[in-house]
Design a protein around this motif. Structure first.
Motif, short mmCIF file in Angstrom:
data_model
loop_
_atom_site.label_atom_id
_atom_site.label_comp_id
_atom_site.label_asym_id
_atom_site.label_seq_id
_atom_site.Cartn_x
_atom_site.Cartn_y
_atom_site.Cartn_z
N ARG A 3 0.78 -1.22 -0.04
CA ARG A 3 -0.08 -0.01 -0.03
C ARG A 3 0.82 1.20 -0.08
O ARG A 3 0.63 2.16 -0.67
N LEU A 4 1.89 1.08 0.85
CA LEU A 4 2.89 2.35 0.77
C LEU A 4 3.56 2.55 -0.81
O LEU A 4 3.49 3.68 -1.11
N ARG A 7 1.05 4.10 -2.85
CA ARG A 7 0.73 5.44 -2.53
C ARG A 7 1.93 6.12 -3.14
O ARG A 7 1.57 7.41 -3.80
N ARG A 27 5.06 11.04 5.28
CA ARG A 27 4.66 9.67 5.85
C ARG A 27 3.60 9.82 6.80
O ARG A 27 3.33 10.94 7.65
N THR A 30 0.13 5.65 9.77
CA THR A 30 -0.03 4.20 9.70
C THR A 30 1.25 3.48 8.77
O THR A 30 0.95 2.40 8.83
N ASP A 31 2.20 4.25 8.65
CA ASP A 31 3.28 3.70 7.68
C ASP A 31 4.27 2.99 8.69
O ASP A 31 4.69 3.79 9.48
N CYS A 32 4.62 1.89 8.46
CA CYS A 32 5.69 0.90 9.31
C CYS A 32 6.79 1.80 9.26
O CYS A 32 7.36 1.86 8.12
N ASP A 33 7.77 1.64 10.12
CA ASP A 33 9.07 2.10 10.22
C ASP A 33 9.75 1.27 8.94
O ASP A 33 10.52 1.85 8.14
N ASP A 35 8.68 -0.48 6.62
CA ASP A 35 8.17 -0.19 5.15
C ASP A 35 8.85 1.18 4.39
O ASP A 35 9.19 1.10 3.48
N TRP A 36 8.71 2.12 5.42
CA TRP A 36 9.16 3.31 5.06
C TRP A 36 10.67 3.32 4.81
O TRP A 36 11.06 3.99 3.68
#
Length: 91
Positions: A3-4, A7, A27, A30-33, A35-36
């Motif tokens: 999803r990230l 986006r 950021r 809801t964005d996981c560290d 994944d980011w």
């Protein structure tokens, strides 16, 4: 992660970003560290892309228009095969 990635890809591909050759990616909570960080790593590895971290946990991306020197297309064409596969138009 998917999803990230979608986006970020949609933001980069937007007509406004493509016209100006820049985009600001925020950021979300809801964005996981993990994944980011993975997305940022991929962006940093991308040739021709400038990445600037902003104070508000956003990232500014900027790129130039590719020149003819940037575009490298290597392709071998067998002309005999092309000639054999040509089809006459039906009109």
């Amino acid at each position: 992660m998917d999803r990230l990635g979608l986006r970020v890809s949609a933001m980069i591909s937007s007509p406004q970003a493509q016209f100006g050759r820049k985009v600001l990616i925020h950021r979300l909570d809801t964005d996981c560290d993990q994944d980011w960080e993975k997305i940022m790593e991929l962006l940093l590895e991308t040739d021709g892309l400038e990445v600037a971290y902003c104070d508000d946990a956003a990232v500014a991306l900027q790129w130039d228009i590719p020149t003819d020197d940037d575009l490298v297309i290597e392709r071998e064409v067998d002309l005999d095969v092309v000639r054999q596969t040509e089809v006459e138009p039906p009109f």
